[in-house]
Design an enzyme around this catalytic site. Structure first.
Site, PDB file in Angstrom:
ATOM      1  CG  ASP A 170      -2.002   1.039   1.184  1.00 55.61           C
ATOM      2  OD1 ASP A 170      -2.990   0.936   0.441  1.00 55.61           O
ATOM      3  OD2 ASP A 170      -1.822   2.019   1.944  1.00 55.61           O
ATOM      4  CG  HIS A 228      -5.348  -3.024  -0.830  1.00 59.00           C
ATOM      5  ND1 HIS A 228      -4.408  -2.601  -1.736  1.00 59.00           N
ATOM      6  CD2 HIS A 228      -5.087  -2.358   0.325  1.00 59.00           C
ATOM      7  CE1 HIS A 228      -3.621  -1.695  -1.157  1.00 59.00           C
ATOM      8  NE2 HIS A 228      -4.016  -1.541   0.095  1.00 59.00           N
TER       9      HIS A 228
END
Length: 339
Positions: A119, A309
């Site tokens: 991220d 994610h």
């Protein structure tokens, strides 16, 4: 045998440490094999995460013979969260994060490091590899593709109205609205559960890439499969230290990052060996975003996992296998000389 993740409350495999770096205190997790280590791996988390986001990867790396250092980044958990203003928003930028990684490497006596990110941490490791090529020997990024420095400034609005409509959530996170509703222990708990995939009884979600945090749904959110129990309790406790506001400063310094990037325009090519792991179901950092990476990273290895994610904790064994195989292919590990 599946990897046993780091226990947030008490785990003999790690030590919680602090270091004073450039005027601010950082908290970090430190782990190393009992028989000595071959190389040092730094692990950089993203939003809204913590160093403990690497709880499945740290034991695997230690088993391979690596020392591991995983800091809470600026504004998170046990690390300081300087207020903006009066402090500069650049404290939450990629250059400052790179500088602090270099300072922490010096603090722990590592002259060379392997650098992994996820991220926002993925964005950080790309830039750290460019700012500190003599320090960073190898790079891996989970989910986050490489974006080179650019001589023209593109605002978040430009990206949303152009190639990346799924980045609209960043406008909401930067707006100051989220912290008006996520401001105490209960709302932080609901927020974290929702961001990590929990839903309400009618399928309500807490996050939409093209809208942001759906605060009206937070009260209905149930349990998350990947952030729950004592790990969730730990996250809530850590996020209550500073609140959610300072972590959102990372979304408020796009121009500052661009300004500092101008010194890297002649360093667009990343020369270190690189591993990029794509999460095939990532709704924000979509697979097509990484298509042009090969031309700027000559020594690129690609891997992928069938995950959203949150691949690090949703599919930890698959992620670990890709990382392990790449490290082995680079000749790193137990039998190699120390860095």
């Amino acid at each position: 045998m599946p990897t046993q993740p780091i226990d947030p409350v008490s785990d003999p495999r790690i030590a919680h440490k602090t270091a004073r770096l450039d005027g601010y205190t950082y908290h970090y997790l430190h782990a190393e094999p009992r028989t000595g280590y071959s190389h040092t791996v730094f692990l950089i988390h993203g939003w809204p995460d913590l160093s403990l986001g690497w709880r499945y990867q740290i034991p695997m790396l230690v088993d391979m013979g690596f020392r591991v250092v995983a800091p809470d980044m600026m504004g998170y958990g046990g690390t300081d969260a300087p207020k903006v203003p009066p402090n500069s928003i650049s404290l939450y930028g990629l250059k400052r994060a790179s500088d602090d990684i270099a300072a922490l490497a010096k603090e722990v006596g590592a002259s060379r490091i392997i650098l992994g990110g996820h991220d926002w941490g993925g964005f950080v490791v790309w830039r750290a590899a460019q700012w500190y090529p003599d320090l960073v020997s190898h790079v891996f990024s989970v989910c986050t593709p490489y974006t080179p420095p650019h001589d023209k400034f593109f605002s978040t609005e430009d990206l949303v109205n152009g190639p990346l409509p799924q980045f609209a959530y960043q406008l909401h996170l930067a707006s100051g609205e989220v912290e008006k509703n996520v401001k105490d222990e209960q709302s932080i708990r609901q927020f974290l559960k929702g961001i990590y995939g929990a839903r309400g009884p009618a399928g309500e979600v807490a996050f939409d890439p093209e809208k942001g945090v759906l605060v009206e749904n937070l009260g209905t959110i149930g349990e998350s499969k990947i952030l729950n129990g004592k790990v969730l309790d730990y996250y809530v406790k850590e996020y209550c230290k500073h609140g959610i506001h300072p972590t959102l400063n990372w979304y408020r310094q796009r121009r500052t990052n661009w300004e500092e990037d101008q010194a890297l325009l002649d360093k667009k090519v990343i020369k270190q060996p690189v591993l990029f792991i794509q999460a095939t179901y990532d709704s924000v950092l979509k697979p097509e975003m990484s298509k042009s990476m090969d031309s700027l990273i000559p020594n690129l290895t690609r891997g992928e996992v069938a995950a959203t994610h949150w691949a690090l904790t949703q599919k930890p064994e698959e992620v670990n296998q890709v990382i392990r195989q790449w490290l082995d292919s680079q000749g790193l590990g137990k039998s190699k000389s120390a860095l």
